[in-house]
Design a protein around this motif. Structure first.
Motif, PDB file in Angstrom:
ATOM      1  N   VAL A   3       0.843  -1.195   0.000  1.00  0.00           N
ATOM      2  CA  VAL A   3       0.000   0.000   0.000  1.00  0.00           C
ATOM      3  C   VAL A   3       0.881   1.248   0.000  1.00  0.00           C
ATOM      4  CG1 VAL A   3      -1.799   1.281   1.222  1.00  0.00           C
ATOM      5  CG2 VAL A   3      -1.828  -1.229   1.245  1.00  0.00           C
ATOM      6  N   TRP A  26      -8.519  -2.045   7.323  1.00  0.00           N
ATOM      7  CA  TRP A  26      -8.425  -2.106   5.863  1.00  0.00           C
ATOM      8  C   TRP A  26      -6.970  -2.265   5.444  1.00  0.00           C
ATOM      9  CZ3 TRP A  26      -5.782   0.669   2.239  1.00  0.00           C
ATOM     10  CH2 TRP A  26      -6.130   0.447   0.915  1.00  0.00           C
ATOM     11  N   VAL A  30      -5.531  -5.472   3.357  1.00  0.00           N
ATOM     12  CA  VAL A  30      -5.005  -5.275   2.003  1.00  0.00           C
ATOM     13  C   VAL A  30      -3.527  -5.640   1.941  1.00  0.00           C
ATOM     14  CG1 VAL A  30      -4.564  -3.548   0.205  1.00  0.00           C
ATOM     15  CG2 VAL A  30      -6.767  -3.611   1.376  1.00  0.00           C
ATOM     16  N   ALA A  33      -3.306  -9.219   1.272  1.00  0.00           N
ATOM     17  CA  ALA A  33      -4.031  -9.700   0.091  1.00  0.00           C
ATOM     18  C   ALA A  33      -3.083  -9.982  -1.071  1.00  0.00           C
ATOM     19  CB  ALA A  33      -5.072  -8.661  -0.328  1.00  0.00           C
ATOM     20  N   TRP A  35      -4.276  -9.908  -4.810  1.00  0.00           N
ATOM     21  CA  TRP A  35      -5.289  -9.801  -5.846  1.00  0.00           C
ATOM     22  C   TRP A  35      -4.669  -9.963  -7.223  1.00  0.00           C
ATOM     23  CZ3 TRP A  35      -6.594  -4.452  -3.489  1.00  0.00           C
ATOM     24  CH2 TRP A  35      -7.251  -4.610  -2.264  1.00  0.00           C
ATOM     25  N   LEU A  41     -10.648  -8.844  -5.854  1.00  0.00           N
ATOM     26  CA  LEU A  41     -10.978  -7.763  -4.932  1.00  0.00           C
ATOM     27  C   LEU A  41     -12.475  -7.817  -4.587  1.00  0.00           C
ATOM     28  CD1 LEU A  41      -9.659  -4.174  -5.498  1.00  0.00           C
ATOM     29  CD2 LEU A  41     -11.746  -4.650  -4.326  1.00  0.00           C
ATOM     30  N   VAL A  78      -1.040  -1.110  -4.309  1.00  0.00           N
ATOM     31  CA  VAL A  78      -2.285  -0.347  -4.179  1.00  0.00           C
ATOM     32  C   VAL A  78      -1.895   1.092  -3.854  1.00  0.00           C
ATOM     33  CG1 VAL A  78      -4.412  -0.081  -2.854  1.00  0.00           C
ATOM     34  CG2 VAL A  78      -3.554  -2.375  -3.369  1.00  0.00           C
TER      35      VAL A  78
END
Length: 97
Positions: A3, A26, A30, A33, A35, A41, A78
């Motif tokens: 992130v 969050w 994330v 994660a 993705w 997502l 992200v």
């Protein structure tokens, strides 16, 4: 996912402490994660809005706040593009910010 940049979230929750726990959660989710695309997502976040140009809008804390990100799925990054109240979100173009 990596992130970019957590500092944006920290700065926001410093001035909006009621959303700090939700944004921290969050971020943790994330960060863990992996993705491969928008469908991954959406499978985890049913209420996320998928926009063009690999952007996504998250409803935070019962939709009181909005978080707009741009995702580079191949690089697993992200990018936080916007975090604000729902009213502030209504004044931006999430596909251009």
């Amino acid at each position: 996912m990596r992130v970019i940049a957590k500092s944006t979230l920290v700065k926001f929750w410093a001035s909006h402490p009621d959303v700090a726990d939700a944004l921290r959660a969050w971020y943790v989710d994330v960060s863990k994660a992996d993705w491969g695309g928008p469908s991954d997502l959406k499978a985890i976040y049913a209420t996320v809005s998928i926009l063009r140009d690999n952007r996504a809008v998250f409803n935070i804390k019962g939709n009181k706040y909005r978080l707009v990100v741009k995702v580079n799925y191949s690089a697993k990054i992200v990018f936080i593009r916007f975090v604000g109240t729902h009213a502030q979100y209504d004044r931006i173009d999430a596909e251009a910010i």
